[in-house]
Scaffold this motif. Structure first.
Motif, PDB file in Angstrom:
ATOM      1  N   HIS A   1       1.390  -1.304  -0.339  1.00 34.93           N
ATOM      2  CA  HIS A   1      -0.153  -0.083  -0.333  1.00 34.93           C
ATOM      3  C   HIS A   1       1.006   1.168   0.182  1.00 34.93           C
ATOM      4  CE1 HIS A   1       0.374  -1.079   4.619  1.00 34.93           C
ATOM      5  NE2 HIS A   1       0.815  -0.229   4.457  1.00 34.93           N
ATOM      6  N   THR A   2       0.077   2.386  -0.502  1.00 33.71           N
ATOM      7  CA  THR A   2       1.299   3.631  -0.508  1.00 33.71           C
ATOM      8  C   THR A   2       0.341   4.716  -0.264  1.00 33.71           C
ATOM      9  OG1 THR A   2       2.119   2.974  -2.568  1.00 33.71           O
ATOM     10  CG2 THR A   2       2.024   5.403  -2.089  1.00 33.71           C
ATOM     11  N   MET A   3       1.272   5.338   1.010  1.00 34.54           N
ATOM     12  CA  MET A   3       0.577   6.295   2.254  1.00 34.54           C
ATOM     13  C   MET A   3       0.806   7.546   1.561  1.00 34.54           C
ATOM     14  SD  MET A   3      -0.390   6.851   6.367  1.00 34.54           S
ATOM     15  CE  MET A   3       1.419   6.631   6.368  1.00 34.54           C
ATOM     16  N   PHE A   4       0.431   8.685   1.418  1.00 38.32           N
ATOM     17  CA  PHE A   4       0.285  10.039   1.497  1.00 38.32           C
ATOM     18  C   PHE A   4       0.252  10.679   2.898  1.00 38.32           C
ATOM     19  CE2 PHE A   4       0.522   9.000  -2.727  1.00 38.32           C
ATOM     20  CZ  PHE A   4       1.521   9.477  -3.280  1.00 38.32           C
ATOM     21  N   ILE A   5       1.484  11.392   3.242  1.00 34.43           N
ATOM     22  CA  ILE A   5       1.577  12.016   4.622  1.00 34.43           C
ATOM     23  C   ILE A   5       1.936  13.163   4.692  1.00 34.43           C
ATOM     24  CG2 ILE A   5       2.612   9.888   6.269  1.00 34.43           C
ATOM     25  CD1 ILE A   5       1.018  11.289   8.246  1.00 34.43           C
ATOM     26  N   ASP A   6       1.418  14.207   5.087  1.00 30.84           N
ATOM     27  CA  ASP A   6       2.807  15.599   5.309  1.00 30.84           C
ATOM     28  C   ASP A   6       3.450  16.166   4.084  1.00 30.84           C
ATOM     29  OD1 ASP A   6       1.229  16.137   7.675  1.00 30.84           O
ATOM     30  OD2 ASP A   6       2.252  15.747   8.950  1.00 30.84           O
ATOM     31  N   GLY A   7       3.064  15.534   2.868  1.00 23.47           N
ATOM     32  CA  GLY A   7       4.350  15.623   2.339  1.00 23.47           C
ATOM     33  C   GLY A   7       4.973  14.793   1.560  1.00 23.47           C
ATOM     34  N   TYR A   8       4.783  13.277   2.734  1.00 19.22           N
ATOM     35  CA  TYR A   8       5.991  12.439   1.910  1.00 19.22           C
ATOM     36  C   TYR A   8       4.847  11.553   1.293  1.00 19.22           C
ATOM     37  CZ  TYR A   8       9.279  15.164   4.828  1.00 19.22           C
ATOM     38  OH  TYR A   8      11.030  15.659   5.509  1.00 19.22           O
ATOM     39  N   VAL A   9       5.458  10.322   1.240  1.00 13.67           N
ATOM     40  CA  VAL A   9       4.807   9.221   0.939  1.00 13.67           C
ATOM     41  C   VAL A   9       5.959   8.039   1.721  1.00 13.67           C
ATOM     42  CG1 VAL A   9       6.700   8.585  -0.851  1.00 13.67           C
ATOM     43  CG2 VAL A   9       4.678   7.067  -1.523  1.00 13.67           C
ATOM     44  N   VAL A  10       5.231   7.515   2.233  1.00 12.89           N
ATOM     45  CA  VAL A  10       4.972   6.189   3.364  1.00 12.89           C
ATOM     46  C   VAL A  10       4.504   4.721   2.680  1.00 12.89           C
ATOM     47  CG1 VAL A  10       4.712   5.031   5.828  1.00 12.89           C
ATOM     48  CG2 VAL A  10       5.333   7.464   5.100  1.00 12.89           C
ATOM     49  N   ASP A  11       5.445   4.036   2.068  1.00 13.12           N
ATOM     50  CA  ASP A  11       5.180   2.837   1.577  1.00 13.12           C
ATOM     51  C   ASP A  11       5.460   1.162   1.842  1.00 13.12           C
ATOM     52  OD1 ASP A  11       4.577   2.880  -1.776  1.00 13.12           O
ATOM     53  OD2 ASP A  11       5.078   0.888  -1.300  1.00 13.12           O
ATOM     54  N   GLY A  12       3.993   0.687   2.156  1.00 10.60           N
ATOM     55  CA  GLY A  12       4.533  -0.041   2.773  1.00 10.60           C
ATOM     56  C   GLY A  12       4.046  -0.638   4.265  1.00 10.60           C
ATOM     57  N   HIS A  13       4.495  -1.332   5.261  1.00 13.52           N
ATOM     58  CA  HIS A  13       4.354  -1.192   6.641  1.00 13.52           C
ATOM     59  C   HIS A  13       5.067  -0.834   7.841  1.00 13.52           C
ATOM     60  CE1 HIS A  13       0.734  -4.008   6.119  1.00 13.52           C
ATOM     61  NE2 HIS A  13       1.073  -4.577   4.703  1.00 13.52           N
TER      62      HIS A  13
END
Length: 151
Positions: free
Chosen positions: A82-94
């Motif tokens: 999964h791919t998450m976007f938070i505060d201008g960053y991408v966070v991919d995975g667990h």
């Protein structure tokens, strides 16, 4: 009258502190948008894990996950499920919440972070953790990811 004044001060201070703590707690709630494969249930587990740790997570099912990750700068062999976007960053995975918070507190000049694959025992995944998780920094300039943190 003298006894009422200290009690009023205590009540006023308690009210002030309560309001201050609520404002701090509300200010720390990070809004996140998590894209996931429609059939994946571990991604929902990861979103719940983040919510339990004070994040406001919106989940959007998509069949274009690889394209979303790639456009965010995450190389194919560093992508998670999964791919998450938070505060201008991408966070991919667990990625464990401590490492997400490290990213948000440090504000490094990177595109984001990734925990590739679906490691057993990672947040949202079943099983026991059998080895340290290596989280990579994803650059904005297309250079190869480097180790950001381990847990």
């Amino acid at each position: 009258m003298e006894r009422k004044m200290p009690m009023l001060r205590i009540l006023a201070l308690a009210t002030f502190l309560s309001a201050s703590l609520s404002a701090v707690e509300a200010g720390e709630l990070h809004k996140a948008l998590l894209y996931k494969n429609p059939q994946c249930s571990c991604c929902e587990g990861y979103a719940d894990y983040l919510r339990q740790n004070g994040f406001d997570v919106e989940v959007k099912p998509t069949n274009d996950l690889a394209e979303i990750s790639s456009k965010a700068g995450v190389p194919a062999d560093f992508q998670g499920c999964h791919t998450m976007f938070i505060d201008g960053y991408v966070v991919d995975g667990h990625v464990p919440v401590k490492i997400v918070e490290k990213l948000l507190n440090e504000h490094p000049a990177i595109a984001g972070i990734s925990l590739p694959g679906m490691p057993m025992g990672s947040p949202g995944m079943v099983g026991e953790k059998t080895e340290p998780f290596t989280v990579y920094a994803v650059t904005k300039d297309g250079k190869a990811p480097t180790v950001y943190a381990t847990e």
